[in-house]
Design a protein around this motif. Structure first.
Motif, PDB file in Angstrom:
ATOM      1  N   SER A   1       0.825  -1.216   0.000  1.00  0.00           N
ATOM      2  CA  SER A   1       0.000   0.000   0.000  1.00  0.00           C
ATOM      3  C   SER A   1       0.855   1.259   0.000  1.00  0.00           C
ATOM      4  O   SER A   1       0.558   2.220  -0.721  1.00  0.00           O
TER       5      SER A   1
ATOM      6  N   ARG B   1      -5.427   4.829  -9.987  1.00  0.00           N
ATOM      7  CA  ARG B   1      -6.275   4.077  -9.071  1.00  0.00           C
ATOM      8  C   ARG B   1      -5.499   2.861  -8.549  1.00  0.00           C
ATOM      9  O   ARG B   1      -4.875   2.134  -9.340  1.00  0.00           O
ATOM     10  N   ILE B   2      -5.539   2.689  -7.233  1.00  0.00           N
ATOM     11  CA  ILE B   2      -4.860   1.541  -6.610  1.00  0.00           C
ATOM     12  C   ILE B   2      -5.863   0.392  -6.541  1.00  0.00           C
ATOM     13  O   ILE B   2      -6.947   0.551  -5.977  1.00  0.00           O
ATOM     14  N   ASP B   3      -5.480  -0.758  -7.093  1.00  0.00           N
ATOM     15  CA  ASP B   3      -6.393  -1.907  -7.166  1.00  0.00           C
ATOM     16  C   ASP B   3      -5.688  -3.193  -6.761  1.00  0.00           C
ATOM     17  O   ASP B   3      -4.457  -3.271  -6.819  1.00  0.00           O
ATOM     18  N   GLY B   4      -6.480  -4.151  -6.394  1.00  0.00           N
ATOM     19  CA  GLY B   4      -5.990  -5.514  -6.258  1.00  0.00           C
ATOM     20  C   GLY B   4      -4.934  -5.716  -5.193  1.00  0.00           C
ATOM     21  O   GLY B   4      -4.039  -6.551  -5.356  1.00  0.00           O
ATOM     22  N   VAL B   5      -5.006  -4.962  -4.093  1.00  0.00           N
ATOM     23  CA  VAL B   5      -4.057  -5.178  -2.998  1.00  0.00           C
ATOM     24  C   VAL B   5      -4.539  -6.392  -2.207  1.00  0.00           C
ATOM     25  O   VAL B   5      -5.615  -6.368  -1.604  1.00  0.00           O
ATOM     26  N   GLU B   6      -3.769  -7.461  -2.250  1.00  0.00           N
ATOM     27  CA  GLU B   6      -4.219  -8.699  -1.589  1.00  0.00           C
ATOM     28  C   GLU B   6      -3.031  -9.578  -1.222  1.00  0.00           C
ATOM     29  O   GLU B   6      -1.923  -9.397  -1.708  1.00  0.00           O
ATOM     30  N   LEU B   7      -3.320 -10.544  -0.347  1.00  0.00           N
ATOM     31  CA  LEU B   7      -2.304 -11.497   0.095  1.00  0.00           C
ATOM     32  C   LEU B   7      -2.202 -12.612  -0.927  1.00  0.00           C
ATOM     33  O   LEU B   7      -3.214 -13.207  -1.315  1.00  0.00           O
TER      34      LEU B   7
ATOM     35  N   MET C   1      -9.642 -11.379   1.253  1.00  0.00           N
ATOM     36  CA  MET C   1     -10.139 -10.017   1.008  1.00  0.00           C
ATOM     37  C   MET C   1      -9.186  -9.272   0.068  1.00  0.00           C
ATOM     38  O   MET C   1      -7.992  -9.561   0.039  1.00  0.00           O
ATOM     39  N   ARG C   2      -9.739  -8.271  -0.623  1.00  0.00           N
ATOM     40  CA  ARG C   2      -8.933  -7.556  -1.620  1.00  0.00           C
ATOM     41  C   ARG C   2      -9.283  -6.073  -1.560  1.00  0.00           C
ATOM     42  O   ARG C   2     -10.458  -5.696  -1.548  1.00  0.00           O
ATOM     43  N   ILE C   3      -8.248  -5.237  -1.488  1.00  0.00           N
ATOM     44  CA  ILE C   3      -8.444  -3.782  -1.462  1.00  0.00           C
ATOM     45  C   ILE C   3      -8.450  -3.277  -2.898  1.00  0.00           C
ATOM     46  O   ILE C   3      -7.500  -3.520  -3.645  1.00  0.00           O
ATOM     47  N   ASP C   4      -9.500  -2.583  -3.286  1.00  0.00           N
ATOM     48  CA  ASP C   4      -9.672  -2.128  -4.664  1.00  0.00           C
ATOM     49  C   ASP C   4     -10.120  -0.672  -4.707  1.00  0.00           C
ATOM     50  O   ASP C   4     -10.680  -0.151  -3.740  1.00  0.00           O
ATOM     51  N   GLY C   5      -9.886  -0.065  -5.850  1.00  0.00           N
ATOM     52  CA  GLY C   5     -10.499   1.218  -6.152  1.00  0.00           C
ATOM     53  C   GLY C   5     -10.111   2.356  -5.235  1.00  0.00           C
ATOM     54  O   GLY C   5     -10.918   3.260  -4.994  1.00  0.00           O
ATOM     55  N   VAL C   6      -8.866   2.358  -4.746  1.00  0.00           N
ATOM     56  CA  VAL C   6      -8.409   3.485  -3.924  1.00  0.00           C
ATOM     57  C   VAL C   6      -8.057   4.625  -4.879  1.00  0.00           C
ATOM     58  O   VAL C   6      -7.125   4.517  -5.673  1.00  0.00           O
ATOM     59  N   GLU C   7      -8.788   5.711  -4.822  1.00  0.00           N
ATOM     60  CA  GLU C   7      -8.563   6.806  -5.775  1.00  0.00           C
ATOM     61  C   GLU C   7      -9.077   8.132  -5.207  1.00  0.00           C
ATOM     62  O   GLU C   7      -9.843   8.172  -4.246  1.00  0.00           O
TER      63      GLU C   7
END
Lengths: 160, 160, 160, 160, 160, 160
Positions: D120, D138-144, F137-143
């Motif tokens: 992140s 755009r930040i996307d797809g942050v995952e383990l 879980m997945r973090i997406d769409g941070v903008e």
């Protein structure tokens, strides 16, 4: 092969893997000095009060900075320190205050950076405490004196 | 009267009151250097990759440390910095890398300590990045070159 | 002999050497309280929403502060904590909110300061959350209740 | 029984007790990506200078953030990390820069949060470095992606 | 209407908007005390060395903690402090060391929390410095004495 | 001319000089989301206790992280924030928790990074709080959604 452990084979900066290193007792000793006018040294060491002593404050700042080393130095490992000592002595012939720091850990990597950071922060704090009377002070000779523990062998500064 | 602003009339350390000072633009310029073997300098500057460059990492560490100055130096005021630049250049004759930092703020007190802290952190980071090949490096000549802004007047290092 | 472990034989402050101490499980329990008007207590505990709860926020602030103890207390060792719990309960008879913190580590030194720091930060956060309605709140009775583990023996507050 | 380890049986948030867990080697691998205009990617990767490289700066920011994880994530344990690597690669088809972080520790709890925090922070730093030319990133797809070590068993993202 | 400024109309915690408040000079004064055995007080104040003085170290820790207030108290605004003073005096009748902190800023919100945090950190540091000889010390009476500046009016503790 | 303000004309990274910019009110609004199993959302939002609520803890972590932005993002200016709000709402159709952050300052540079950092830290904290039941879980769409204030003009995400 760059020989620089913080640079990986792909040329990238990294926090080098110390997972395979043994947990051993590691000690580092570093020193440095702040050159100043003779009158400034007298002001620094001649205080007749227990409070507001520039030397005691700088020693404390050095100890506290050792604990922040991995925040300041990008690729340093965070380490649980087992001991930090910082000592400031006047060297009247050299017109300087001499700062010495000794740091210990039981860990997988050495504490050279912690000792050097403690010395630097103590020197900077002396500058800050005394700059109202002498802005021409100069920090010199910050270097590693000795390191023990760890696989890479002990180090002792040449001539010491 | 000690002349030391960080020590109050009662002899106690204090964060000196700058509430009555004007908000003016203040600039400080400081430098320092890390002495090392000629081969170490070549290793530091000769890298042919964009990544893992010791000089770029040390410049960045200096900028970041400037922002942490009031955490490290016990009696420093926290300040909103408006600009920080750190530049590292080789000085082949001196067998050293030269670190220069320039810091600006619009504030009630100067940024000498921020500039000196940036220089020190950059020097320490160079040491950390290069210590695998040269433990005898030495940080020297960390000093204030120039400061402008504020009531106490401008300062310029003698001979510059 | 001062008996103060943070002061060395030369009179200097130091982060005392714990390198020879055993790694054992160490636990500390501390408490404190914030006195306030009965109406303020009702406001603090009577909230009917899951969000913005002063008590939950203060418990969290206590846990987070425990992790920052070595940043705040100059001679504290940085320690890897294995557990932190903070609990706030109203004591209607005493017109107070009671804060209790329990901290554990597997380490070479105790976690008394971590438990006391967690209690203090939780009390301060309660003050901050409630001060808009009651500026006369008072933090009282912050003390160590119990400590176990380590060579110096267990401690239990008299009368508990 | 909530199944949420950070919530105790009394419904309170807590830093869960890991004191009974074994010290084992634990690794976590995470990734994420920053979507941007094709021209922005070219600007990010096409720099022909060793200094000021957005990708190298973002990789470094990710490494440094991994060390700050327990400061940022309220109930995370402070951990001594043994290795952190962050790698950024362009994915031209996806119009994105892909960030991957790999973190290791010898400890009593896993380093998933450290790896995700590194990803992140690196993504945020890419945004900061490039936002002057492209605010719509755009930040996307942050995952383990993977985690190994510890009693709860290994994890591997489905389909990898 | 909860009356709690840190809780919004939707029940959520928030860092309250101070953007419309005037920048004025704001001062806060707080105190607290650490109760201890008479012998411990003597040990704290009777030191005949300039270094390692528990009182000077605790005063410094209080000043430094004031600068970290917004890190510790979740909803506190970060503020540029213009002055911090911490003073510790023995009160032999009360068997206590009295800690007083005075903090100033030119800002949009008050510095009550900074003054109370300085007092708490100084009390905790006294505990840490002296705990080797007296674990039964107790921190009491941490409260706001006075605050001036800002629209909400001045405050002075009743009876002072 | 790279167009990247954090890179100087000499190709070096720098904290860009904002000293000549006006102090104006600046606002930034950002969002992001964490995708998760429907059961995980129910667990996150269905808690019937005021304490230990993952959503409230994540909102608080977002607020606190906004204050640490300049520590995490190497070239960000330290800024005195005047307001931070973080709000988390479930989006059942998208199987996600939506995080929105709004940050304000009166300063010389914008607070986009503060808003994006608050969103990212809140998303990471949701992951940490819920990972015991759902590691996928997945973090997406941070903008960035919107930014106002400052010379470079307002920005609003296309289509909003």
């Amino acid at each position: 092969m760059s020989g620089l452990t913080h640079i990986g084979p792909d040329g990238r900066a990294r926090m080098v893997d110390v997972g395979d290193k043994d947990v051993t007792e590691r000690v580092a000793l570093a020193h440095g000095r702040v050159h100043m006018q003779p009158e400034t040294i007298q002001l620094a060491i001649g205080r007749d009060t227990k409070k507001g002593d520039p030397i005691a404050i700088a020693e404390l700042a050095g100890i506290m900075a050792a604990k922040r080393t991995s925040d300041l130095i990008p690729l340093c490992h965070p380490l649980p320190l087992s001991s930090v000592k910082v000592e400031i002595q006047p060297d009247s012939r050299a017109n300087a205050l001499i700062v010495t720091a000794r740091v210990k850990t039981s860990g997988r990597t050495g504490v050279e950076m912690e000792a050097l950071t403690a010395v630097s922060a103590a020197c900077l704090t002396l500058y800050d405490m005394l700059k109202a009377v002498d802005k021409a002070m100069r920090i010199d000779g910050v270097e590693l004196l000795e390191k023990t523990g760890g696989k890479s062998g002990d180090y002792r500064k040449a001539g010491t």
